[in-house]
Design a protein around this motif. Structure first.
Motif, PDB file in Angstrom:
ATOM      1  N   LEU A  23       0.815  -1.209   0.000  1.00 32.77           N
ATOM      2  CA  LEU A  23       0.000   0.000   0.000  1.00 32.77           C
ATOM      3  C   LEU A  23       0.853   1.266   0.000  1.00 32.77           C
ATOM      4  O   LEU A  23       0.512   2.254  -0.667  1.00 32.77           O
ATOM      5  CB  LEU A  23      -0.930  -0.011   1.219  1.00 32.77           C
ATOM      6  N   GLU A  24       1.974   1.229   0.729  1.00 32.97           N
ATOM      7  CA  GLU A  24       2.834   2.416   0.772  1.00 32.97           C
ATOM      8  C   GLU A  24       3.354   2.800  -0.609  1.00 32.97           C
ATOM      9  O   GLU A  24       3.536   3.989  -0.907  1.00 32.97           O
ATOM     10  CB  GLU A  24       4.004   2.197   1.737  1.00 32.97           C
ATOM     11  N   HIS A  25       3.623   1.801  -1.456  1.00 38.63           N
ATOM     12  CA  HIS A  25       4.045   2.100  -2.824  1.00 38.63           C
ATOM     13  C   HIS A  25       2.957   2.878  -3.561  1.00 38.63           C
ATOM     14  O   HIS A  25       3.229   3.898  -4.192  1.00 38.63           O
ATOM     15  CB  HIS A  25       4.337   0.803  -3.591  1.00 38.63           C
ATOM     16  N   ALA A  26       1.736   2.383  -3.498  1.00 37.87           N
ATOM     17  CA  ALA A  26       0.641   3.038  -4.206  1.00 37.87           C
ATOM     18  C   ALA A  26       0.429   4.459  -3.697  1.00 37.87           C
ATOM     19  O   ALA A  26       0.231   5.399  -4.479  1.00 37.87           O
ATOM     20  CB  ALA A  26      -0.633   2.218  -4.060  1.00 37.87           C
ATOM     21  N   GLU A  27       0.476   4.629  -2.374  1.00 35.21           N
ATOM     22  CA  GLU A  27       0.302   5.959  -1.794  1.00 35.21           C
ATOM     23  C   GLU A  27       1.415   6.898  -2.255  1.00 35.21           C
ATOM     24  O   GLU A  27       1.161   8.071  -2.585  1.00 35.21           O
ATOM     25  CB  GLU A  27       0.290   5.856  -0.276  1.00 35.21           C
ATOM     26  N   ALA A  28       2.645   6.402  -2.285  1.00 35.90           N
ATOM     27  CA  ALA A  28       3.783   7.227  -2.694  1.00 35.90           C
ATOM     28  C   ALA A  28       3.668   7.640  -4.155  1.00 35.90           C
ATOM     29  O   ALA A  28       3.937   8.794  -4.518  1.00 35.90           O
ATOM     30  CB  ALA A  28       5.086   6.461  -2.467  1.00 35.90           C
ATOM     31  N   ILE A  29       3.275   6.710  -5.009  1.00 36.14           N
ATOM     32  CA  ILE A  29       3.190   7.007  -6.444  1.00 36.14           C
ATOM     33  C   ILE A  29       2.099   8.042  -6.705  1.00 36.14           C
ATOM     34  O   ILE A  29       2.304   8.998  -7.460  1.00 36.14           O
ATOM     35  CB  ILE A  29       2.949   5.708  -7.231  1.00 36.14           C
ATOM     36  N   VAL A  30       0.957   7.867  -6.070  1.00 30.05           N
ATOM     37  CA  VAL A  30      -0.123   8.842  -6.249  1.00 30.05           C
ATOM     38  C   VAL A  30       0.305  10.208  -5.710  1.00 30.05           C
ATOM     39  O   VAL A  30       0.065  11.250  -6.350  1.00 30.05           O
ATOM     40  CB  VAL A  30      -1.416   8.359  -5.572  1.00 30.05           C
TER      41      VAL A  30
END
Length: 272
Positions: free
Chosen positions: A24-31
């Motif tokens: 989830l942290e990856h998705a949050e960072a990319i957004v």
């Protein structure tokens, strides 16, 4: 601005960066990085990531929700799926594009199976990527030095009806140094011949300058994973090395997420 079709983003942009989501942290960072850059982005979930989470649905549904809440256009893509059932599941879950990877199969079987998947996904409005001329670094047919033949690429797209094509032009998967040597003349030749967007896999191994040149020569979708994973991991290692008593994951995952967001922003602005 919200969850949008991958094909729509690609139609509107000279090039789009696609970053892989592992947690989830990856998705949050990319957004977050895309919002800071005010640029559209594609979030990718691979077959390996789905396996890590025990199934495709948990990480995909969370990623889709983040995309819907985004202040910029975000697409969600299934990356490197060799299992047809997984591709069809991604379509049903709401992914806006899928990659069916049958590149290790004999050419005729790759064409036949890819064509079936392309028709099924496109019937649901989902953009379909495939691979010909295997990308280096994956074992077997995926060996460094492989190059995509333009005439074969044109024939493959015509026979399968895919919307995008991953091509082998000198990059390799999972590179931890940005030292790949791309064949820019081949990229230009492919871009002139192939009637669908070209996809560059293994872009973590490509330097800033060569990413820009790849786009200038005709690459449209740029996949990046290992590079941001390295940034994420190094920031965690720094924090844990600095404080042996640190136990709250939020205190190291949060800063790692922030570091990735900054790099995503920088890369999106680089190829804008």
């Amino acid at each position: 601005m919200t969850l949008v079709a991958s094909g729509g983003i690609l139609a509107e942009q000279r090039a789009v960066l696609a970053f892989n989501v592992i947690q989830l942290e990856h998705a949050e960072a990319i957004v977050s990085g895309a919002e800071a850059a005010n640029r559209p982005v594609i979030l990718q979930i691979s077959e390996n990531a789905a396996r890590y989470h025990g199934g495709l649905a948990p990480i995909t549904l969370a990623t889709l929700e983040l995309a819907r809440r985004s202040a910029v256009d975000v697409a969600v893509h299934l990356d490197h799926a060799e299992d047809e059932a997984l591709v069809l599941e991604a379509v049903e879950l709401g992914a806006t594009s899928v990659m069916f990877d049958a590149a290790t199969l004999p050419y005729d079987e790759n064409v036949a199976r890819t064509a079936v998947i392309a028709r099924a996904a496109q019937a649901k409005g989902v953009w379909v990527e495939a691979e010909l001329g295997a990308i280096g670094g994956k074992g077997g047919a995926h060996t460094p030095g492989v190059r995509t033949d333009p005439a074969e690429a044109v024939a493959f797209v015509e026979a399968t009806g895919v919307d995008g094509l991953a091509v082998a032009v000198g990059s390799s998967h999972a590179m931890t140094s940005r030292s790949a040597s791309l064949d820019f003349a081949l990229i230009a030749e492919l871009a002139a011949a192939v009637p669908v967007p070209l996809v560059l896999h293994g872009s973590s191994g490509v330097s800033d300058a060569d990413l820009v040149r790849a786009v200038e020569h005709g690459m449209r979708k740029i996949n990046i994973s290992t590079h941001i994973n390295g940034i994420f991991t190094r920031r965690i290692r720094e924090l844990l090395d600095a404080d042996a008593a640190l136990v709250d994951p939020r205190k190291y995952l949060g800063p790692a997420r922030d570091a990735v967001a900054l790099e995503v922003q920088r890369l999106l602005e680089l190829v804008a």
